[in-house]
Design a protein around this motif. Structure first.
Motif, PDB file in Angstrom:
ATOM      1  N   UNK A  22       0.820  -1.202   0.000  1.00 47.38           N
ATOM      2  CA  UNK A  22       0.000   0.000   0.000  1.00 47.38           C
ATOM      3  C   UNK A  22       0.856   1.255   0.000  1.00 47.38           C
ATOM      4  N   UNK A  23       0.396   2.268  -0.690  1.00 49.49           N
ATOM      5  CA  UNK A  23       1.136   3.527  -0.727  1.00 49.49           C
ATOM      6  C   UNK A  23       0.248   4.667  -1.180  1.00 49.49           C
ATOM      7  N   UNK A  66       3.486   5.726  -5.469  1.00 40.79           N
ATOM      8  CA  UNK A  66       3.183   4.370  -5.917  1.00 40.79           C
ATOM      9  C   UNK A  66       3.358   4.267  -7.427  1.00 40.79           C
ATOM     10  N   UNK A  67       2.815   5.240  -8.127  1.00 41.09           N
ATOM     11  CA  UNK A  67       2.842   5.207  -9.593  1.00 41.09           C
ATOM     12  C   UNK A  67       4.192   5.618 -10.162  1.00 41.09           C
ATOM     13  N   UNK A  68       4.851   6.591  -9.552  1.00 43.40           N
ATOM     14  CA  UNK A  68       6.072   7.144 -10.149  1.00 43.40           C
ATOM     15  C   UNK A  68       7.353   6.485  -9.644  1.00 43.40           C
ATOM     16  N   UNK A 121       7.480   1.331 -11.064  1.00 44.12           N
ATOM     17  CA  UNK A 121       8.617   1.171 -11.985  1.00 44.12           C
ATOM     18  C   UNK A 121       9.831   0.507 -11.334  1.00 44.12           C
ATOM     19  N   UNK A 122      10.027   0.707 -10.025  1.00 46.19           N
ATOM     20  CA  UNK A 122      11.162   0.077  -9.345  1.00 46.19           C
ATOM     21  C   UNK A 122      11.017  -1.437  -9.310  1.00 46.19           C
ATOM     22  N   UNK A 123       9.786  -1.931  -9.201  1.00 51.57           N
ATOM     23  CA  UNK A 123       9.551  -3.383  -9.106  1.00 51.57           C
ATOM     24  C   UNK A 123       9.240  -4.033 -10.452  1.00 51.57           C
ATOM     25  N   UNK A 124       8.995  -3.224 -11.476  1.00 51.40           N
ATOM     26  CA  UNK A 124       8.601  -3.772 -12.774  1.00 51.40           C
ATOM     27  C   UNK A 124       9.608  -4.778 -13.356  1.00 51.40           C
TER      28      UNK A 124
END
Length: 285
Positions: free
Chosen positions: A98-99, A104-106, A110-113
């Protein structure tokens, strides 16, 4: 003493819905049967697990602890079964994270993609909440991880600072924006107030207008509807927004929170490693 599996099942489903009628339906039980299982579990543990309030059920502190125990046990069981079936070198399972919407989006997604692309059997359930909701989300086990823009400093909760959001004042490059009108997410958004409180010189009176979320704020600024106090990394690529100079630096820590526990699954450890390694890159200006 051993916790009843039927009682624990009744408890976890009720905790997930906070509605006895719905939980009973989900489990194929009568409401009376479910209530009896919950009552017996509370008697065995000698604690109260739920409080009845006008708006519905609420977990007690003991209930929150039991829910974290049940969630952890479920994760351990899932990982063990996966490994026993010959997948010890693979990662699989679900992590709920959760964030608040902007980071969360920016940053987080992308960090976990890249990690998710390499591990197709892993699922991250990304959940967007208002900032003030996030501590309760963690306490009630609706997410194993939460990201806030402050440190909670609570006992039994671990914190990892992933980086810092630097806030700046921005306005439209095309339109002459009202200089006393600031666009915010909603009434609970305190970024503008805290930013000006940190300045040596306050702008005095200013008006607020609410845009729903951070991307609504960006659209509003681009359209010349007002100024905004924004995280710098969100607007650096836009040629429709410019920074208003003359303000002191103001930063907030993007902080990952999760409960201390005796065991963390391999999946949990890898997600933590990926976030700590990759998220800071997306916060750099």
């Amino acid at each position: 003493m051993k916790i009843s599996s039927l009682g624990l099942q009744a408890f976890t489903q009720t905790a997930a819905t906070l509605n006895v009628t719905q939980a009973a339906k989900d489990l194929g039980l009568t409401q009376s049967a479910l209530s009896q299982r919950l009552s017996l579990l509370e008697s065995e543990l000698e604690v109260t697990l739920f409080i009845r309030e006008p708006r519905g059920l609420k977990l007690t502190e003991a209930g929150q602890r039991l829910l974290r125990f049940a969630t952890l046990n479920q994760k351990i069981e899932e990982e063990l079964l996966f490994e026993l079936k010959g997948h010890s070198q693979e990662l699989a399972g679900t992590i709920r994270l959760g964030g608040y919407s902007s980071v969360l989006r920016s940053v987080i997604v992308p960090a976990l993609a890249p990690f998710l692309r390499k591990n197709p059997k892993v699922h991250i359930d990304f959940q967007s909440y208002e900032m003030f909701e996030l501590p309760e989300v963690l306490k009630t086990a609706r997410a194993e991880l939460i990201v806030t823009d402050y440190k909670m400093n609570k006992q039994n909760i671990r914190e990892e600072v992933l980086g810092f959001e630097e806030f700046v004042v921005v306005e439209s490059t095309k339109y002459d924006s009202p200089k006393d009108l600031y666009l915010d997410h909603g009434p609970e958004d305190n970024a503008t107030e805290e930013f000006f409180r940190a300045q040596s010189k306050s702008p005095g009176f200013y008006r607020r207008s609410f845009m729903g979320d951070v991307y609504g704020i960006i659209d509003g600024v681009e359209a010349g509807l007002g100024r905004a106090v924004m995280s710098h990394h969100l607007v650096t690529a836009s040629n429709k927004i410019k920074q208003v100079k003359g303000y002191a630096s103001y930063k907030r820590p993007v902080t990952l929170h999760y409960f201390e526990q005796p065991f963390y699954s391999r999946l949990m450890m890898r997600v933590l490693e990926e976030l700590k390694a990759k998220a800071p890159d997306y916060l750099k200006i």
